[in-house]
Design a protein around this motif. Sequence first.
Motif, PDB file in Angstrom:
ATOM      1  N   UNK A 120      41.804 -36.565  27.268  1.00 54.88           N
ATOM      2  CA  UNK A 120      41.305 -35.941  25.891  1.00 54.88           C
ATOM      3  C   UNK A 120      41.154 -34.318  26.101  1.00 54.88           C
ATOM      4  N   UNK A 121      41.413 -33.420  25.123  1.00 57.22           N
ATOM      5  CA  UNK A 121      41.069 -32.850  24.274  1.00 57.22           C
ATOM      6  C   UNK A 121      40.024 -31.794  23.878  1.00 57.22           C
ATOM      7  N   UNK A 122      39.182 -31.210  24.586  1.00 56.13           N
ATOM      8  CA  UNK A 122      37.334 -31.177  24.200  1.00 56.13           C
ATOM      9  C   UNK A 122      37.360 -28.695  23.670  1.00 56.13           C
ATOM     10  N   UNK A 123      36.910 -29.497  22.818  1.00 55.07           N
ATOM     11  CA  UNK A 123      36.272 -27.720  22.310  1.00 55.07           C
ATOM     12  C   UNK A 123      35.710 -27.247  21.402  1.00 55.07           C
ATOM     13  N   UNK A 124      35.132 -26.550  21.861  1.00 54.86           N
ATOM     14  CA  UNK A 124      33.811 -25.831  21.780  1.00 54.86           C
ATOM     15  C   UNK A 124      33.869 -25.006  21.230  1.00 54.86           C
ATOM     16  N   UNK A 125      32.563 -24.327  20.827  1.00 54.18           N
ATOM     17  CA  UNK A 125      32.466 -22.873  20.636  1.00 54.18           C
ATOM     18  C   UNK A 125      30.363 -22.617  19.972  1.00 54.18           C
ATOM     19  N   UNK A 126      29.965 -21.727  20.578  1.00 48.55           N
ATOM     20  CA  UNK A 126      28.561 -22.424  20.424  1.00 48.55           C
ATOM     21  C   UNK A 126      28.218 -22.955  20.639  1.00 48.55           C
ATOM     22  N   UNK A 127      26.648 -23.322  20.155  1.00 51.31           N
ATOM     23  CA  UNK A 127      25.650 -24.794  20.270  1.00 51.31           C
ATOM     24  C   UNK A 127      26.609 -25.887  19.841  1.00 51.31           C
ATOM     25  N   UNK A 128      27.936 -25.999  19.480  1.00 51.31           N
ATOM     26  CA  UNK A 128      28.866 -26.984  19.289  1.00 51.31           C
ATOM     27  C   UNK A 128      29.200 -27.593  21.073  1.00 51.31           C
ATOM     28  N   UNK A 129      28.850 -26.711  21.990  1.00 51.13           N
ATOM     29  CA  UNK A 129      28.976 -27.136  23.193  1.00 51.13           C
ATOM     30  C   UNK A 129      28.355 -28.739  23.103  1.00 51.13           C
ATOM     31  N   UNK A 130      26.939 -28.482  22.670  1.00 53.70           N
ATOM     32  CA  UNK A 130      26.284 -29.402  23.308  1.00 53.70           C
ATOM     33  C   UNK A 130      26.771 -31.443  22.828  1.00 53.70           C
TER      34      UNK A 130
ATOM     35  N   UNK B  38      20.617 -31.369  11.197  1.00 57.90           N
ATOM     36  CA  UNK B  38      21.114 -32.189  12.244  1.00 57.90           C
ATOM     37  C   UNK B  38      21.164 -31.690  13.292  1.00 57.90           C
ATOM     38  N   UNK B  39      21.187 -31.948  14.678  1.00 64.58           N
ATOM     39  CA  UNK B  39      21.584 -31.682  16.113  1.00 64.58           C
ATOM     40  C   UNK B  39      22.272 -32.340  17.010  1.00 64.58           C
ATOM     41  N   UNK B  40      23.089 -32.001  17.956  1.00 66.38           N
ATOM     42  CA  UNK B  40      23.806 -33.154  18.947  1.00 66.38           C
ATOM     43  C   UNK B  40      22.948 -32.805  19.893  1.00 66.38           C
ATOM     44  N   UNK B  41      22.632 -34.443  20.329  1.00 67.48           N
ATOM     45  CA  UNK B  41      21.494 -33.826  21.914  1.00 67.48           C
ATOM     46  C   UNK B  41      23.284 -33.945  22.590  1.00 67.48           C
ATOM     47  N   UNK B  42      22.414 -33.088  23.690  1.00 68.50           N
ATOM     48  CA  UNK B  42      23.543 -32.384  24.515  1.00 68.50           C
ATOM     49  C   UNK B  42      23.750 -32.789  26.338  1.00 68.50           C
ATOM     50  N   UNK B  43      23.450 -34.184  26.110  1.00 73.11           N
ATOM     51  CA  UNK B  43      23.575 -35.443  27.111  1.00 73.11           C
ATOM     52  C   UNK B  43      24.128 -36.342  26.721  1.00 73.11           C
ATOM     53  N   UNK B  44      24.356 -37.463  27.696  1.00 69.78           N
ATOM     54  CA  UNK B  44      23.740 -38.654  27.526  1.00 69.78           C
ATOM     55  C   UNK B  44      23.020 -39.569  27.611  1.00 69.78           C
ATOM     56  N   UNK B  45      22.742 -40.822  26.396  1.00 67.38           N
ATOM     57  CA  UNK B  45      21.409 -41.274  26.939  1.00 67.38           C
ATOM     58  C   UNK B  45      21.017 -41.398  28.278  1.00 67.38           C
TER      59      UNK B  45
ATOM     60  N   UNK C 243      27.038 -38.383  19.094  1.00 67.92           N
ATOM     61  CA  UNK C 243      26.242 -38.682  17.486  1.00 67.92           C
ATOM     62  C   UNK C 243      25.919 -37.340  16.963  1.00 67.92           C
ATOM     63  N   UNK C 244      25.140 -37.067  16.850  1.00 66.61           N
ATOM     64  CA  UNK C 244      23.741 -36.359  15.825  1.00 66.61           C
ATOM     65  C   UNK C 244      22.916 -37.118  15.376  1.00 66.61           C
ATOM     66  N   UNK C 245      21.983 -36.051  15.700  1.00 68.03           N
ATOM     67  CA  UNK C 245      20.663 -36.903  15.028  1.00 68.03           C
ATOM     68  C   UNK C 245      19.690 -35.630  13.823  1.00 68.03           C
ATOM     69  N   UNK C 246      19.666 -36.457  12.438  1.00 68.66           N
ATOM     70  CA  UNK C 246      18.871 -35.359  12.343  1.00 68.66           C
ATOM     71  C   UNK C 246      16.809 -35.437  12.403  1.00 68.66           C
TER      72      UNK C 246
ATOM     73  N   UNK D 143      28.845 -30.465   6.962  1.00 68.26           N
ATOM     74  CA  UNK D 143      27.514 -29.353   6.874  1.00 68.26           C
ATOM     75  C   UNK D 143      26.424 -29.894   8.037  1.00 68.26           C
ATOM     76  N   UNK D 144      26.812 -30.157   8.866  1.00 71.86           N
ATOM     77  CA  UNK D 144      26.248 -30.990  10.526  1.00 71.86           C
ATOM     78  C   UNK D 144      25.601 -29.302  11.036  1.00 71.86           C
ATOM     79  N   UNK D 145      24.804 -29.395  11.570  1.00 73.48           N
ATOM     80  CA  UNK D 145      24.275 -27.773  12.103  1.00 73.48           C
ATOM     81  C   UNK D 145      25.445 -26.982  12.742  1.00 73.48           C
ATOM     82  N   UNK D 146      25.846 -27.940  14.697  1.00 69.13           N
ATOM     83  CA  UNK D 146      26.779 -27.719  15.257  1.00 69.13           C
ATOM     84  C   UNK D 146      28.543 -27.114  14.136  1.00 69.13           C
ATOM     85  N   UNK D 147      28.016 -27.348  13.190  1.00 71.76           N
ATOM     86  CA  UNK D 147      29.397 -26.618  12.156  1.00 71.76           C
ATOM     87  C   UNK D 147      29.076 -25.921  11.141  1.00 71.76           C
ATOM     88  N   UNK D 148      27.381 -25.715  10.843  1.00 71.78           N
ATOM     89  CA  UNK D 148      27.255 -24.753   9.682  1.00 71.78           C
ATOM     90  C   UNK D 148      26.063 -23.953  10.139  1.00 71.78           C
TER      91      UNK D 148
END
Length: 413
Positions: free
Chosen positions: A285-295, A227-234, A212-215, A406-411
Amino acid sequence: MRFRIRRPADPPAPPSPEEPEPAPAEQDVEPEAAEPPLSAHEIELIRASVTVVEPLAADMTVYFYAILFARHPEVRPLFPPGMDAQRGRLLRALLRIVDMVDDPENLVRFCGHLGRDHRKFGTLRDHFPAVGACLLDSLARYAGPAWTPDIAAAWTKAYGVVADVMIGAAEEDARTRPAVWPATLVHRVPRGSGIAEVTVRPEVPYAYAAGQYVSVETPWHPRQWRSYSPAHAPREDGTLTFHVRAVPGGTVSTALVHRAVPGDMVRLGAPMGDMVLDAAVHNDLLCVAGGTGLAPIRALVEEVARRGGRHQVNLFLGARTGAELYGVDDMLRMAQRHHWLTVRGAVSDEYIPGIRRSLPQVLAEYGPWYHHDVFLSGPAPMVTSARQTLTLTGTAPDRIHHDPFDVSALATT
């Protein structure tokens, strides 16, 4: 038009004795339409009117906010001083609602998210009639002669549906959690290339799900949320770490990367997003990430590990150059610890033995992926091209998960 509240589904079966139970996130309660909210004719009228006003949409949003603030000056403090980004968000939300107007389930879900998210702005039930009247007056002005009584009636009904869902979702949400969470910044670690790892500790427990992401609102730019996504599980200690890239014109990101210091206070909005592990129906699962979208992808990988590695995860990291392969070393170390995780890179603009090619080319080479759930996070063009490649090769669209653009990982924000 009446609505009922859809309660959360029955809880899953308890974990096996050798598997620790993951900490649950707060469950969003979605209002559910008791019947399709609009007729086919009303949908046709709404979409026809949007075709007329869309070329003038930018001017229309300027006019909308001008008359809203003139007629109802009490709502102006709810908005940031600079309105350019806000106008764009209104337009995107409006177009998305129109796009889903014949899809009641997703329309209700999207508007429920909007209702919960708007609590952080201080939005109240009494604000909705004012906004609706100004929106309809703006549409009528810019539609000109094309605006008919039937179109006005269809838009009035549609706005009533949207407002009812948003109000219901917000009021239900208010029964179980706050609108905002004050949090103290406890660490800021520069990672080069304008990126910093920013760790905060909420004053009260903050429940979310990996992916999930957090504003976030900073004290230097009140009412501006990014908005930014925590880079870890809880985590057990309740802290959250965000990977933030400072970009030109990005007031919040620049402040977090270059200005914030331990002890500064920020505010967090409610966790949002459906890019969570429980959305997966496949074990692969297939996961695809670029830049800080890795979070958020990294958070999902951690969550798979917490659940005992029940999924096989193929992770592709995309970048233009090797230097932009953000976080690759960290993910390779995780792959060494977990046999179910495979990490590959795709570099488009630089020759690196073994990984030179664009991300769509690499995905196509290692596919097909139609037996996988797919999680995408990164720059919007990358997500779009990856999604197109995957759907063309047989992956069902409903098995491809990513956050709104419009979430920061995508914008760029």
